[in-house]
Enzyme design. Structure first.
Site, PDB file in Angstrom:
ATOM      1  N   SER A 112     -48.553 -43.381  -5.724  1.00  0.00           N
ATOM      2  CA  SER A 112     -49.215 -42.147  -4.881  1.00  0.00           C
ATOM      3  C   SER A 112     -47.603 -41.024  -5.979  1.00  0.00           C
ATOM      4  O   SER A 112     -47.581 -40.216  -4.942  1.00  0.00           O
ATOM      5  CB  SER A 112     -49.568 -41.641  -3.692  1.00  0.00           C
ATOM      6  OG  SER A 112     -49.804 -42.645  -3.128  1.00  0.00           O
TER       7      SER A 112
ATOM      8  N   ALA B 201     -44.626 -32.869  -4.253  1.00  0.00           N
ATOM      9  CA  ALA B 201     -43.369 -32.904  -3.138  1.00  0.00           C
ATOM     10  C   ALA B 201     -42.167 -32.022  -3.107  1.00  0.00           C
ATOM     11  O   ALA B 201     -41.241 -31.852  -2.998  1.00  0.00           O
ATOM     12  CB  ALA B 201     -42.776 -33.840  -2.101  1.00  0.00           C
TER      13      ALA B 201
ATOM     14  N   GLY C 133     -48.813 -38.088  -7.852  1.00  0.00           N
ATOM     15  CA  GLY C 133     -49.682 -37.149  -8.210  1.00  0.00           C
ATOM     16  C   GLY C 133     -48.845 -36.639  -6.456  1.00  0.00           C
ATOM     17  O   GLY C 133     -48.143 -35.170  -6.691  1.00  0.00           O
ATOM     18  N   ASP C 134     -48.557 -36.844  -5.659  1.00  0.00           N
ATOM     19  CA  ASP C 134     -48.298 -36.753  -4.315  1.00  0.00           C
ATOM     20  C   ASP C 134     -46.566 -36.175  -3.848  1.00  0.00           C
ATOM     21  O   ASP C 134     -46.066 -35.676  -3.897  1.00  0.00           O
ATOM     22  CB  ASP C 134     -48.783 -37.508  -3.167  1.00  0.00           C
ATOM     23  CG  ASP C 134     -49.944 -37.176  -2.631  1.00  0.00           C
ATOM     24  OD1 ASP C 134     -50.489 -36.235  -2.617  1.00  0.00           O
ATOM     25  OD2 ASP C 134     -51.079 -38.442  -2.864  1.00  0.00           O
ATOM     26  N   SER C 135     -45.785 -37.167  -4.454  1.00  0.00           N
ATOM     27  CA  SER C 135     -44.432 -37.333  -5.037  1.00  0.00           C
ATOM     28  C   SER C 135     -44.123 -36.386  -5.757  1.00  0.00           C
ATOM     29  O   SER C 135     -43.066 -35.730  -5.347  1.00  0.00           O
ATOM     30  CB  SER C 135     -44.117 -38.966  -5.094  1.00  0.00           C
ATOM     31  OG  SER C 135     -44.670 -39.729  -3.703  1.00  0.00           O
TER      32      SER C 135
END
Length: 414
Positions: free
Chosen positions: A185, A192, A187-189
């Site tokens: 994932s 963050a 895009g999420d990381s």
């Protein structure tokens, strides 16, 4: 190293800290209202460098990440990594009494991190305008699919969609075949990481100006920010970069080459490196060709160069090829899976594989801490919490008496 006494752990510190040196974010208190990946990954990193992280989870199941992928005794082993160094409060944010409580709790914190759909916190009286009016020094990190403004702000957004909209999915895969997911994932990381940068910048600005601010991180923008030269190439040349498989388009040679027993990645794209590589594979005709002295010329003849390197690699095992490439000082490596990583001595030497235990004592390795600071390195001070493990502790500190807590508990509010 301090640990939560109710959750024993065998984790070693990631590096020896300077004697008596506090962690860089010691004294910073973070309220996490997020779930799954983007917001919680940001708070995980803040916690690793000393911030106290108070994680709010809904009663019952808690953060859905607790039940993602492979479970041990009902809890994801991913949870052990994503939620280390955090305290868990189990609160129902939909209830007005709890919303009022969380507003008070925000006043006890330096940073609030959330990754709800835009407008959700506003409906609960917990949005940026509400909290900033009450606590001008508060910093708020907001992570969402499309950001807090713009025509798409109200659309639901997940990392996989952001990877597509940000331009990454189009480039992933082999030419002429459907685009593929990167495999994690990302895009999420990436969001963050951008969020952590934003929080650190906002903390520094607060030192200078005395007020907090809101950090608006959009998943798709975090991906787009990694897209190198895509936009100027399109703006100036009308060039739309296409998938290139394992090669690095516009840079040569840089590709994966098949050996007898697998692939090696070779990055021979520096001018002097290229000459050493051609000497190694016994192709001095290419190494000494003036037309190939620089990258532009090599890109024009990349198929010829790849074929020469491929023929050399095909006659060797991975170990034979890598030994020769390392001797010739040509950047190269094998393609690791997690079993390779777990066995690699360099990972161990750099303390990137830490020994942990699950709550029942089952051994479990977890990733080490990045980045590595020489004087104040991050640390793992407590294992991932059980759901609501710290609810009573934190509510008591806020002045909520035992009778009220029991009433709320009987109503399912906590």
């Amino acid at each position: 190293m301090r640990t939560d006494p109710s959750r024993p752990t065998a984790i070693e510190p990631s590096a020896p800290a300077t004697a008596g040196a506090p962690l860089p974010l010691a004294g910073v208190r973070v309220l996490e209202l997020g779930q799954l990946i983007a917001g919680p990954f940001a708070t995980r990193m803040l916690g690793e460098f000393g911030a106290e992280v108070l994680k709010v989870e809904p009663p019952g199941q808690g953060d859905p990440l607790r039940n993602w992928r492979l479970l041990h005794q009902g809890t994801s082993v991913w949870w052990q990594v994503q939620s280390r160094n955090k305290k868990s409060l189990s609160l129902d944010l939909r209830e007005p009494e709890i919303q009022a409580l969380v507003r008070r709790l925000a006043g006890e914190c330096d940073v609030v991190v959330e990754n709800f759909k835009p407008g959700t916190l506003e409906a609960w009286g917990l949005g940026w305008d509400d909290l900033h009016a009450l606590y001008p020094r508060l910093i708020m990190l907001r992570v969402s699919g499309y950001g807090q403004t713009g025509p798409y702000r109200d659309r639901p957004g997940f990392g996989v969609v952001a990877e597509a909209m940000g331009g990454l999915r189009h480039l992933s895969g082999e030419p002429g075949r459907p685009p593929v997911r990167v495999g994690i994932s990302i895009g999420d990381s990436l969001s963050a990481l951008h969020g952590v940068i934003g929080v650190l910048l906002a903390l520094r600005a607060r030192e200078q100006q005395g007020v907090g601010q809101m950090i608006d991180v959009a998943l798709y923008e975090s991906v787009f920010n990694m897209m190198e030269s895509l936009l100027p190439e399109y703006a100036v040349f009308g060039e739309v970069r296409q998938p290139a498989g394992s090669s690095l388009p516009g840079i040569a040679p840089s590709n994966a080459y098949a050996c007898r027993d697998g692939y090696v990645l070779v990055a021979g794209n520096g001018d002097s490196i290229f000459r050493r590589l051609m000497d190694l594979i016994e192709r001095p005709d290419l190494g000494e060709d003036p037309a190939l002295a620089h990258n532009t010329g090599r890109v024009a003849r990349v198929d010829e160069i790849d074929a020469a390197i491929g023929a050399w690699a095909a006659a060797r095992t991975q170990d034979e090829a890598l030994e020769a490439l390392n001797r010739a000082r040509v950047p190269a490596g094998r393609i690791y899976d997690i079993a390779d990583i777990a066995a690699d001595p360099h990972y161990h030497a750099r303390q990137m594989l830490l020994e942990d235990t699950l709550p029942d004592g089952t051994p479990c390795q977890v990733p080490g801490i990045v980045p590595k600071l020489s004087a104040t390195p991050g640390s793992i001070r407590a294992a991932a919490p059980a759901l609501g493990q710290h609810t009573d502790e934190i509510l008591t500190a806020l002045g909520v008496d035992a009778a009220t807590r029991e009433q709320w508990r009987s109503q399912g509010l906590i």
